[in-house]
Scaffold this motif. Structure first.
Motif, PDB file in Angstrom:
ATOM      1  N   UNK A 174       0.799  -1.233   0.000  1.00 27.30           N
ATOM      2  CA  UNK A 174       0.000   0.000   0.000  1.00 27.30           C
ATOM      3  C   UNK A 174       0.829   1.279   0.000  1.00 27.30           C
ATOM      4  N   UNK A 175       0.181   2.353  -0.457  1.00 28.65           N
ATOM      5  CA  UNK A 175       0.722   3.705  -0.293  1.00 28.65           C
ATOM      6  C   UNK A 175       0.175   4.344   0.973  1.00 28.65           C
ATOM      7  N   UNK A 176      -0.945   3.813   1.454  1.00 25.11           N
ATOM      8  CA  UNK A 176      -1.576   4.346   2.660  1.00 25.11           C
ATOM      9  C   UNK A 176      -2.313   3.218   3.367  1.00 25.11           C
ATOM     10  N   UNK A 177      -2.313   3.283   4.694  1.00 18.53           N
ATOM     11  CA  UNK A 177      -3.021   2.294   5.513  1.00 18.53           C
ATOM     12  C   UNK A 177      -3.853   3.040   6.540  1.00 18.53           C
ATOM     13  N   UNK A 208       1.952  -3.884   8.659  1.00 16.83           N
ATOM     14  CA  UNK A 208       1.564  -2.798   7.759  1.00 16.83           C
ATOM     15  C   UNK A 208       2.743  -1.865   7.482  1.00 16.83           C
ATOM     16  N   UNK A 209       3.518  -1.551   8.505  1.00 14.32           N
ATOM     17  CA  UNK A 209       4.677  -0.677   8.314  1.00 14.32           C
ATOM     18  C   UNK A 209       5.737  -1.347   7.445  1.00 14.32           C
ATOM     19  N   UNK A 215       7.663   6.543   1.713  1.00 12.48           N
ATOM     20  CA  UNK A 215       6.914   7.800   1.755  1.00 12.48           C
ATOM     21  C   UNK A 215       5.410   7.579   1.942  1.00 12.48           C
ATOM     22  N   UNK A 216       5.010   6.332   2.119  1.00 13.92           N
ATOM     23  CA  UNK A 216       3.608   6.055   2.407  1.00 13.92           C
ATOM     24  C   UNK A 216       3.272   6.434   3.839  1.00 13.92           C
ATOM     25  N   UNK A 257       1.780   8.395  10.832  1.00 15.96           N
ATOM     26  CA  UNK A 257       3.217   8.233  10.671  1.00 15.96           C
ATOM     27  C   UNK A 257       3.524   8.012   9.195  1.00 15.96           C
ATOM     28  N   UNK A 258       4.589   8.630   8.731  1.00 19.80           N
ATOM     29  CA  UNK A 258       5.032   8.454   7.340  1.00 19.80           C
ATOM     30  C   UNK A 258       6.299   7.619   7.318  1.00 19.80           C
ATOM     31  N   UNK A 259       6.369   6.711   6.365  1.00 20.70           N
ATOM     32  CA  UNK A 259       7.530   5.821   6.275  1.00 20.70           C
ATOM     33  C   UNK A 259       8.689   6.522   5.571  1.00 20.70           C
TER      34      UNK A 259
END
Length: 410
Positions: free
Chosen positions: A329-332, A346-347, A353-354, A408-410
């Protein structure tokens, strides 16, 4: 500065064909067809381009099943016939992802959108250009906006009737529909009518299979018109009352950073409100929802189709059992079933940048968010929303449950 050169010559030629057939092609495209070993196209394309000695192959359905076979023809000269511009809602984009640019060459034709806008006298940049060819027709719903002009690539002669019914359901019964058949060819046609009376229009005219549909969106009933997302009214969703409310939903969708071609995981999606609004703001995006409650899962599926988010795939079950089958995913968004182990997975899967967003309304789940923020970083935000309500002859405030949000952004 140095310039690199390559001796690789294109062997795969993707040629846009207009309704006038060979007359629509330039000298270079005609030379390619004369020298081709294999010509691949739909039945209509072959009919429009007779007179060449190459072996003819008809497109399978779906076209994607042909991709692997095309590679087997290399290094023979292969010509693939498509309609209009190969890279605008056509097979060209799929082919371009499979082979290096130096091995493939495109020969564009005027697109259906250009021809349709020319007929309508519309400025192309001011028109929303979409396709429902090979896609659920409900995908057109998000583009229904007061006095918006749409140019739609359709699948068959039944599409205008389906879209007319959707327009009526969404409060746009006065909208004008124009069916432009076989644009640029000798059998070019135009059929016009209103959404409210489209059934009568069809009774008096034969709708061509191959056409472009132009829509002038004109609202009929003000109360039926939904605002643009995010922030659809709560009553736009079928629910059991337990779902992310409008104001919190708007902030949550914004935190999830919707965007073109992105992928969302909506874990514990409830009636689907967050995933749906995220999709409505993510052109060509996809969302994968998980909900353990079967009734809510059914509600989410119904809401997705009703509100124009058919690219929302919703499964009943546990997130921990299902996310291994989803693309990265780009977003969760975690709206329910908040567990540290689930967050870790998930992380790990989240693209660079997701972002991951989780909401909580209880002290227990808030404590989990505090621990997660210490481990992964990010920000914690407390959101308190109040809505006005009457109190006798006066007006007071009614406070919704406060929400703690971790992002939180990766």
């Amino acid at each position: 500065m140095t310039t690199s050169t390559t001796n690789i010559q294109p062997w795969l030629h993707v040629i846009g064909v207009g309704e006038s057939g060979l007359k629509s092609l330039g000298t270079e495209a005609l030379d390619v067809l004369n020298q081709a070993d294999i010509i691949i196209g739909g039945e209509r394309h072959h009919r429009l381009t007779k007179g060449f000695t190459a072996k003819r192959i008809k497109w399978p359905s779906p076209f994607s099943t042909m991709i692997g076979k095309i590679g087997e023809f290399r290094p023979k000269n292969v010509a693939i016939l498509v309609t209009g511009d190969p890279l605008w809602y056509s097979a060209g984009a799929l082919l371009a992802r499979e082979w290096p640019s130096e091995e493939i060459k495109f020969y564009p034709q005027l697109s259906a959108f250009q021809l349709a806008c020319s007929k309508m006298g519309w400025s192309i940049p001011d028109v929303d250009k979409i396709t429902v060819h090979g896609r659920p027709v409900e995908q057109v719903i998000p583009w229904f906006r007061p006095y918006n002009n749409l140019a739609v690539l359709t699948a068959d002669s039944k599409c205008p009737s389906k879209i007319a019914n959707l327009l009526k359901e969404k409060g746009y019964g006065a909208s004008k529909l124009t069916v432009l058949g076989e644009l640029g060819g000798p059998n070019e046609s135009m059929i016009q009518g209103l959404a409210d009376s489209w059934k009568l229009t069809e009774e008096n005219h034969a709708i061509p299979e191959f056409h472009t549909l132009c829509i002038e969106c004109i609202p009929t009933e003000k109360e039926d018109i939904l605002p643009s997302p995010p922030g659809l009214p709560d009553d736009a969703f079928v629910s059991d009352g337990n779902f992310t409310k409008k104001e919190i939903r708007s902030l949550t969708v914004n935190s999830l950073n919707p965007g073109k071609n992105k992928i969302l995981w909506d874990l514990g999606c409830g009636c689907g409100s967050v995933g749906i609004e995220w999709l409505l703001l993510s052109f060509n995006g996809r969302a994968y929802g998980v909900e353990k409650n079967q009734k809510r899962c059914t509600m989410a599926q119904s809401n997705a189709m009703k509100l124009g988010a058919p690219r929302f795939s919703i499964t009943c079950g546990l997130s921990s059992d299902l996310i291994s089958t989803f693309p990265d995913p780009d977003a969760v968004f975690i709206g329910g079933g908040l567990e540290p182990d689930l967050v870790q997975v998930a992380m790990d899967r989240l693209k660079p940048y997701g972002c991951l967003v989780a909401n909580s309304v209880t002290l227990e789940s808030e404590a989990v968010l505090v621990d997660l923020q210490k481990e992964f970083g990010g920000t914690l935000t407390r959101i308190a929303i109040s809505r006005s309500r009457t109190l006798g002859k006066l007006t007071t405030w009614n406070q919704l449950l406060p929400v703690t949000q971790w992002m939180v952004q990766k």
